[in-house]
Design a protein around this motif. Structure first.
Motif: not given
Length: 830
Positions: A50, A52, A59, A61, A75, A80, A128, A143
């Motif tokens: 995803c 961010v 977010t 995803p 989401a 996030f 990350y 992510d």
């Protein structure tokens, strides 16, 4: 056109379908190039990822990431921190690190998340990574994550299984080694085969060779003493056939040599899943030697008990290594300590009197010190754990040391010396009481002698001044008469001679007034007594007094209801009140307050004995209190002496108070001055009650004194030694315990050291810290403390002058022991 979404599957459709109006990152068509490239990459990936983005942490995803989200709300486009709110405290530092430009890789990171409507323990491996724009600035985070929850659970199960197998092997090895090492006969009985396995102790302890023993349960039962056999057989089968997990019994077991051993047998029943007993493991503890030792110990304890009773001595033993104090059972009766519960030395010290703990602890430490090896020899107070009784204990002991010098034990004796200490205390108290009685008698004698000397001095001075006054009067009669005759014969044309004669006559008149005052002091002036009501006389003088005092001095009167009448010369009494008012005015040059108060008063035989020339009986009191400069004790002692004055030359003759003294004494009364420097002055005039036909004396019936209780402790604070000594002696005679202090600083120390003080009995006027401030601070520390004030000033005077509040308890000086007894009892019971 949003060509970066082509081939992005369901999440590309979700981006197109979402209303991005008002979203911090704007419409997808307007997104930065870096964001479009990053979205295009994750939509094409089958690995959970995803984006961010931005400061709002929006977010985005991909489809594979949806499985990790579970049943969470969509989401897409949300912060996030909202998506992972339940674990944000764990993720926030890692996200901040990525936005700072540092990538983070973490394996099997544990998180408790809520994605199916309940908290769930999970593990994730993730990375990350920062996302930068064309200028190199970090604008987002990638992510990349995979869930490892199932793998971690499997690894934990394998680890637990391995640990259990290792532990089982260790237990079996310990069981084997324990069977070899112990002197107890350990047995393992398998019920299906009725086979019993014994360890080597069956041979070493009981003499049976394992190879010759029938390994069945019946062999064991057959070797139990016939009188115990059926009982033990029934008890062990009841445990096996029932639901019990453990069994124990005591019996006699036949050894190979034919002797019987006393056995304590314990076994543990092992059951299958259905609850059926399949195996039983136990051990036979040989109690033979223990029972013999126990019998010897019981005999020795009985000998010790008899010896202790005879000697009234308690023996004690401290295991220094384990810090355990051991007392024999007899000590319970002597010291109220339970011998069944060993205690540490710290626990034992907690039962000692606080004043004795440190010295006792230091003596014990010295006895256990290898360098000092001192004799433990102390006396201390202890409170019985069982009965709560305070006892005095005299203890002696010594340390026991090993070859390395380490103290192993401290052993010794303890004797209850409570009765001896009580006898010593009673003897000491008796001696102190006798000393106090002697000191009090000497002080009373000195006081009476001083009063006698003062009375004799005043009487002698009175006779002298009376004689001088009579002679002066005779001489003045000649002088005045001659001047009168001379003035009649002077020629009218000689004004200078006339002035000389007038001046001489004026001086002679002043001398006449002086002789009248001398006659008043010597109690030889002619009086014209009449029945007077002071409550009428004082108000009638208000205008005269106000005129004499001036505007800077406030005049107040407090007149008692039901005031008795007296028999005195009205003019002379008015002159006395006026003279005292003028003296008060002179003591208050900057203004102040003068309070005139009337009361009924009674002098008992004790007061009369302590003040020569003052008959016991009923009196009318007229008290005059000012807020002026006051007088020191040495000034008060000479205040009534003729010609003594503290005023400047030409401001007074020193006969004003002498005239007051003479008039009061000639009228059969009593006068007293109470004063402190800078605290004002009270002059109390006591005139006998008039007992005419319409004024019968009230019958006086002695009443029993209200006595105190022994646990009631009174702190007396008085800077005047004689008054303090009388107060202390009186309170002790009334049954109270008494502490004494000559000032506030000593009183504070005594209050802190004796929390059992129930009453503070303090003078109001004292140097440094007065009684009011002392009481305020004492009540701040001890709100429940009772306070009783005393003062030579009258109650109304000290209240009206703002020294104390109206509601406080106060007893005025002088007071009798009966008045003190009643007042103290009333305050304590209020």
């Amino acid at each position: 056109m949003m060509r970066f979404l082509e081939g992005g599957g369901v999440q590309a459709d979700a981006i197109r379908a979402l209303d991005w109006t008002g979203n911090p990152i704007g419409e997808p068509g307007q997104w930065p190039v870096a964001l479009k490239h990053a979205v295009s990459l994750i939509l094409a990936s089958r690995f959970p990822q995803c984006i961010v983005w931005g400061q709002a942490l929006i977010t985005i995803p991909n489809e594979a990431f949806l499985e990790i989200l579970g049943d969470k709300p969509n989401a897409m486009g949300r912060p996030f921190s909202d998506v992972w709110s339940e674990v944000w405290f764990s993720l926030a530092p890692i996200v901040e690190k990525a936005f700072a430009g540092d990538a983070t890789y973490i394996e099997n990171f544990p998180l408790t998340i809520d994605r199916h409507g309940y908290p769930e323990s999970t593990c994730f491996t993730f990375c990350y990574s920062p996302i930068r724009d064309e200028s190199g600035k970090v604008v987002g985070m990638l992510d990349t994550v995979t869930e490892t929850t199932a793998q971690m659970k499997l690894r934990d199960e394998i680890a637990q299984r391995t640990e259990a197998e290792t532990a089982l092997a260790a237990v079996e090895e310990r069981y084997r080694l324990a069977g070899k090492a112990t002197n107890d006969a350990v047995w393992d009985w398998h019920f299906a085969s009725n086979h019993v396995i014994w360890n080597e102790a069956l041979e070493t302890t009981h003499g049976y060779k394992l190879a010759e023993v029938d390994p069945t349960g019946e062999w064991w039962i057959e070797h139990i003493h016939p009188d115990d056999r059926d009982r033990v057989n029934d008890s062990i089968h009841a445990a096996i056939d029932g639901t019990a997990d453990a069994w124990s019994d005591e019996y006699r077991f036949c050894r190979a040599n034919g002797n019987y051993a006393a056995i304590l047998d314990r076994g543990h029943v092992i059951r299958d899943q259905s609850g059926k007993a399949v195996r039983m493991i136990g051990a036979m503890l040989d109690l033979t030697e223990r029972q013999r030792t126990r019998a010897e110990l019981a005999m020795n304890e009985e000998r010790l008990r008899l010896a202790t009773q005879a000697a009234e001595v308690g023996f004690w033993d401290v295991d220094v290594v384990h810090d355990i104090l051991i007392w024999p059972p007899i000590v319970k009766g002597m010291f109220g300590i339970s011998p069944d519960v060993p205690v540490s030395m710290g626990d034992y010290y907690s039962g000692l009197h606080p004043d004795d703990r440190e010295a006792t602890s230091q003596a014990y430490a010295a006895a256990a010190d290898p360098e000092r090896r001192a004799v433990y020899d102390v006396e201390y107070r202890t409170v019985g754990k069982e009965d709560g009784i305070l006892r005095w204990v005299a203890a002696k002991g010594r340390g026991v040391f090993d070859e390395d010098g380490r103290c192993l034990r401290v052993i010794g004796t303890a004797i209850d010396v409570t009765e001896r200490k009580r006898s010593e205390a009673q003897l000491l108290e008796l001696n102190e009481h006798l000393e106090r009685r002697v000191a009090t008698a000497i002080a009373e004698r000195e006081q009476i002698e001083e009063a006698l000397r003062q009375s004799q001095k005043m009487e002698a001075v009175g006779q002298l001044t009376g004689g001088i006054a009579h002679d002066f009067n005779n001489m003045l009669a000649v002088i005045i008469g001659s001047l009168d005759l001379l003035s009649r014969r002077l020629p009218s044309d000689d004004p200078r001679a006339r002035r000389y004669v007038d001046a001489a006559l004026e001086g002679a008149a002043r001398a006449t007034t002086l002789t009248q005052r001398l006659l008043a002091f010597s109690r030889q002036q002619p009086l014209n007594p009449e029945v007077l009501d002071a409550n009428k006389l004082v108000p009638a003088m208000s205008d005269l007094l106000a005129h004499s005092l001036g505007t800077d001095i406030r005049l107040g009167t407090v007149l008692a209801a039901g005031l008795w009448r007296t028999h005195a010369d009205r003019n002379q009494l008015e002159n006395v009140i006026l003279n005292l008012a003028v003296n008060a005015r002179d003591a208050m040059p900057d203004g102040g307050r003068l309070t005139i108060e009337t009361q009924n008063a009674h002098f008992d035989e004790r007061y009369s004995a302590a003040n020569l020339g003052v008959p016991a009986g009923q009196y009318v009191l007229i008290a005059m209190t000012d807020t002026g400069s006051g007088m020191a004790a040495d000034i008060i002692a000479k205040a009534f002496d003729p010609f003594f004055t503290t005023k400047q030359v030409g401001k007074g003759t020193g006969l004003g108070l002498s005239q007051v003294y003479g008039f009061v004494k000639q009228s059969g009364g009593h006068v007293k001055i109470y004063s402190e420097p800078s605290q004002g002055t009270t002059v109390k005039i006591y005139l006998p009650r008039f007992l005419g036909e319409d004024a019968q004396p009230e019958p006086f019936a002695p009443q029993p004194l209200p006595m105190g209780e022994h646990q009631e402790l009174v702190l007396v604070v008085e800077d005047e030694p004689a008054v303090r000594e009388f107060s202390v002696a009186a309170l002790k005679e009334l049954g109270y315990q008494v502490l004494e202090a000559d000032g506030a600083l000593t009183a504070f120390r005594l209050l802190d050291a004796h929390p059992e003080v129930t009453l503070l009995f303090t003078d109001i006027v004292m140097p440094d810290i007065n009684g009011r401030k002392l009481a305020d601070e004492a009540l701040r520390r001890r709100p429940e403390l009772k306070v009783l004030f005393t003062s030579g000033y009258t109650r109304n005077a000290v209240v009206h002058n703002g020294v104390v509040d109206p509601g406080v308890e106060l007893i005025s000086k002088p007071f009798t022991i009966e008045q003190l007894a009643a007042k103290v009892r009333a305050v304590l019971e209020s």
